[in-house]
Design a protein around this motif. Sequence first.
Motif, short mmCIF file in Angstrom:
data_model
loop_
_atom_site.label_atom_id
_atom_site.label_comp_id
_atom_site.label_asym_id
_atom_site.label_seq_id
_atom_site.Cartn_x
_atom_site.Cartn_y
_atom_site.Cartn_z
N VAL A 250 41.71 25.55 30.96
CA VAL A 250 42.13 26.25 29.74
C VAL A 250 42.07 25.27 28.58
O VAL A 250 41.97 24.05 28.78
N LYS A 251 42.11 25.82 27.37
CA LYS A 251 42.04 24.96 26.20
C LYS A 251 43.28 25.13 25.33
O LYS A 251 43.65 26.25 24.98
N ALA A 252 43.86 24.02 24.94
CA ALA A 252 44.95 24.06 23.98
C ALA A 252 44.45 24.70 22.68
O ALA A 252 45.16 25.49 22.05
N VAL A 281 44.10 23.40 34.54
CA VAL A 281 43.85 22.07 33.96
C VAL A 281 43.51 22.24 32.49
O VAL A 281 42.69 23.09 32.13
N TRP A 282 44.18 21.45 31.64
CA TRP A 282 43.86 21.49 30.22
C TRP A 282 42.58 20.70 29.95
O TRP A 282 42.54 19.48 30.19
N GLU A 283 41.60 21.40 29.42
CA GLU A 283 40.28 20.79 29.20
C GLU A 283 40.37 19.58 28.27
O GLU A 283 39.82 18.52 28.57
N PRO B 186 52.03 19.72 27.53
CA PRO B 186 51.44 18.37 27.55
C PRO B 186 50.84 18.00 26.20
O PRO B 186 50.40 18.87 25.45
N SER B 187 50.84 16.72 25.89
CA SER B 187 50.12 16.21 24.72
C SER B 187 48.70 15.96 25.19
O SER B 187 48.42 14.95 25.83
N VAL B 188 47.80 16.89 24.89
CA VAL B 188 46.47 16.82 25.51
C VAL B 188 45.55 15.81 24.84
O VAL B 188 44.54 15.43 25.43
N ARG B 189 45.89 15.36 23.64
CA ARG B 189 45.03 14.33 23.01
C ARG B 189 45.39 12.98 23.59
O ARG B 189 46.46 12.44 23.31
N LEU B 190 44.49 12.45 24.41
CA LEU B 190 44.75 11.18 25.08
C LEU B 190 43.95 10.06 24.45
O LEU B 190 42.82 10.28 24.03
N PRO B 191 44.49 8.82 24.40
CA PRO B 191 45.85 8.50 24.80
C PRO B 191 46.85 9.02 23.76
O PRO B 191 46.50 9.14 22.59
N THR B 192 48.09 9.27 24.18
CA THR B 192 49.10 9.61 23.18
C THR B 192 49.38 8.36 22.35
O THR B 192 49.01 7.25 22.74
N HIS B 193 50.03 8.55 21.23
CA HIS B 193 50.19 7.43 20.28
C HIS B 193 51.07 6.30 20.83
O HIS B 193 51.07 5.19 20.30
#
Lengths: 337, 337
Positions: A250-252, A281-283, B186-193
């Motif tokens: 899925v996509k945020a 799973v978040w893409e 979840p914070s999907v943008r990895l890495p988180t800050h």
Amino acid sequence: MATVKVGINGYGTIGKRVADAVRKQKDMEVVGIVKAHPNYETRMAVQKGFAVYAPAENVDLFKEAGIEPAGTVDDLIKEVDIMVDCTPGNVGQYYKDKYQAAGVKAIFEGGEEHSLTGVSFNSTANYQESWGVQFSRVVSCNTTALLRTLGPLDKAFRIESAYVTIIRRAADPGDSKTGPVNGLEPSVRLPTHHGPDVQSVMPWLNITTMAVKVSTTLMHVQTVVAKLGRDATTEEVLAVLRAAPRVRLVKAADGIKSTNQIMEMARDLGRDRSDMYEIVVWEEGVKVVGDTLYYYQAVHQESDVIPENVDCIRAMCKMADGPASVAQTNQALGIDH
Amino acid sequence: MATVKVGINGYGTIGKRVADAVRKQKDMEVVGIVKAHPNYETRMAVQKGFAVYAPAENVDLFKEAGIEPAGTVDDLIKEVDIMVDCTPGNVGQYYKDKYQAAGVKAIFEGGEEHSLTGVSFNSTANYQESWGVQFSRVVSCNTTALLRTLGPLDKAFRIESAYVTIIRRAADPGDSKTGPVNGLEPSVRLPTHHGPDVQSVMPWLNITTMAVKVSTTLMHVQTVVAKLGRDATTEEVLAVLRAAPRVRLVKAADGIKSTNQIMEMARDLGRDRSDMYEIVVWEEGVKVVGDTLYYYQAVHQESDVIPENVDCIRAMCKMADGPASVAQTNQALGIDH
């Protein structure tokens, strides 16, 4: 081939779902279900047309509640080829002795230890190991989730080690007895059972798990860090996950930022009980840096093991090979991944 | 030595705590606080005897609300040696220009980027780097927590790499606008800050962070997996953590199984606002296997950075060396760890 006769011992969160899922298959039938006490779930079972069996000592309780049991647990055991045992954890040995004496097969759930059966089951990772066996065990929801993704990833990249944090729901939606209500509770005994549980199916996998119980009811979330056997790209990993059975990306960016949004989508899908059988799973949350993979996945604790139970029946009763069973189960349950 | 004159710009979760903490020190005084809008917190500030300043454009609002401001932000800037800027994230540049023009020092908080100041602060890890500087930045609550434990552990064992999952509170206790209410995000943008933020203080540390927002208000919990530079024992690690400043070990066996129990203990401690300034580590949750260390720690997001802000004032105003400042701050705030 005659349909396989299935009994369900225990009609709670898992049992009632297994009953409905088995009923939807063409090659098996539900002979009856066992409920320990008469309550609203028992009445729902009657209403759905399931033959309801009771423990011998509780038959009178059922009659008082206006429910005429079809018989006792022992009666049901005599009528089935295989029993799916969804009783609460750690009463497995008691029933296993009964099944053994009656010569019927039985599936246990993740609340029991691997040692009860000596073989544990996951459709993707080790279908064939339960082929024809008398007893097997479908691993727990979190373990099933890890096997669904780590299994295919290990085949594609060989996983050197995996570190998983499980953010666990405090209670199921229908529960009202557990907490924390506003708090976070770590499982301080390390490693948590989930790692060894994964190893009951993939014994070669170097995996360690930590877990924290949180104030939510809908799903678990897992954060996974996996060291791969080689450098890879995020796109390669996404391709493996897209092809993995019962894994849904899925996509945020598409509006699914949280587990409550996943379950809102599940309600829109129109499945029984609005369940989400797939591991989600978040893409955007999948990222590879060199040989290290990071991802988040969400686990619907009430239902992800349901298709696994159906497949496990087929493996134990030698009804179909793995891919064929997975396809049949998926079609019957409306899973297109 | 004359007491250092401190202004607090912003009187929300952090600002009001910094004001009280500074007031408790013998070598500094609060000249005034700035509140953007008159509300119950503003009235509490007046009641506590703080001089309340307002943005020039809102002075009339204050008067209408029956509060006579002591002056404008610009007035306060002229009266102080150092401003602790606790305004909401990302308005830092606007105020930095004002501080610069007035030639006063200023501390920013973790909502601002490291690049705003070029130096970030943690009492344990890098006190000396802010010695005498005009601008510094106290890193965020989660980053402070990681530095408090990873700093001393790195000194003792050299950390090769660290993988952290942050289980984040959805809202502060006094908030009622954010969620999820029953869900995990979840914070999907990895890495988180948080990882890069730790590196703003310990640039050599190979650390990656993931984060999931959960339905709780009291504290964050972090799961930490750290690869050490050598094999170690659990007891060695516990000894380092016991000696680490502002780290408090608790035991699940002692009844502290969850963050709500930690905060219940904090209320019993009798501190201002029932705060828990220390990072709390579960003793039973610390485990070393070979060279890999696992532990859980809890972070009181509202208060762990408060003693750091006090120490940062001393570093920037060259009032005391690190250990002396930490000791003074701790004594004034009732921290015995």
